[in-house]
Design a protein around this motif. Sequence first.
Motif: not given
Length: 471
Positions: A37-43
């Motif tokens: 979930l590496g890009d979940l925080r960015k999303h």
Amino acid sequence: MMGQQTGLQEKLFYSFNLDDHVPRSHLLRGIDRFFDLGDLRKHLAPFYSHTGRPSIDPELMVRMLIVSYCLGIRSERRLCEEVHLNLAYRWFCRLELDDAVPDHSTFSKNRHGRFRDSEALRHVFEFVLRRCMTEGLVAGEGFAIDASVIKADANRARGIPGTEVTDWHQSDRQSRAVREYLEALEENNPTDDNIPASTESTTPPKNISLTDPAARWTAAPGGPAFYAYSTNYLIDLQAGIIVDVKATPAYRTQEVESAKTMVGRVAQRFDLKPRRLVGDTAYGTGPMLGWMVHEKGIAPHVPVWDKTERKDGTFSIGDFTWDEQANEYRCPEGHALRSDRRAFKNPRTRITKADTIIYRSSQSDCSTCPQKDQCCPNTPTRKIARSIHEAERNVARSIAATPEYRQSRCDRKKVEMLFAHLKCILKLDRLRLRGLSGAQDEFLLAATAQNLRRMAKWLVPSDKKAQEMPA
């Protein structure tokens, strides 16, 4: 020599590695290899405030939800208890032994807020699907479509007839599911003077739930009727990976229309355009076949929805010969059935509201016909209603005679197996969340879990090899 525990905990310090206590063959280890979930925080970053107290890590909540749906834990209260006690669950959620587990109310707060506003669960589902594509589990050559009925969280006894007028704005009925239902009605039937209201005539449902009015009253599976939603799956036939999922009320028309939405969305976001689409008879209607053949260029591997076969021994449409050039049918005696008997200055389409064109025989031909009793014994003439999509129906009929079609009928069982797995293994035979958006959230999480489990099953080495692998 018989051993005996001292019963005392005299050690002051312990050396404990959580990873050492999770078996190499555990399901969550296989899932963890493909779940990032590496890009979940960015999303989600635009939906969080830049000030204030730090909130619960969204990655932690999503990982806990994946544990819940992968292992059939249907209660978020129980999920928090299980993550608190189970070492494998803690390891998957990146929690140390002394880390606190979030309260169950955190899930509800985020689900109805930033998760739904940002479509975070759709984002997670599509990330997992991209990983399936990277691992070579999605070919994109053939898709299968189907729907399955899931009971709603609504009591059968707490409903009203669909024709009864009710005041939904009463304070005791203003639940989240009711508000969502009213907002959908206002969106489909705007009251703005500049926007005309919808004039489409629809049949009112037999019963409407006061708890979850968007759920549909149905007896489709057989037995007593109940309120339900439908989960619609679009799967790739190579490995049975779910490429899209959509929640609809348990209504056949909306289930069929959802197929168009999902095929279009997959083509737009993943550039996946199948050569063939496999489905049951519900997807074999004329308009659906026309959409597949002409608009999308997809080979329809579906049975044709055909109600023209007569069972009283009289001639069916198949006993008549179609002449494309003359635009007429020929009966077994050679007489013509036409839509027009004379030429008009302004040609008429003759298309009815049912998207058919009526072809009729001549009364003079029928009155002297020796086979009238076998053709039209109760009417003076014979008429045939030809669908404007008959050419597409003939395409589906020709495909049904091929060996590839017979293989497609076997491949379609993959989507049925996913529904059986959904209800029997993941325990999603009844929804916990209410409203169409609640059903969509549950179906997205369940489909994500099924794709993750499929990757873990197909791509992770066997138990023996797993034991030989280094930590």
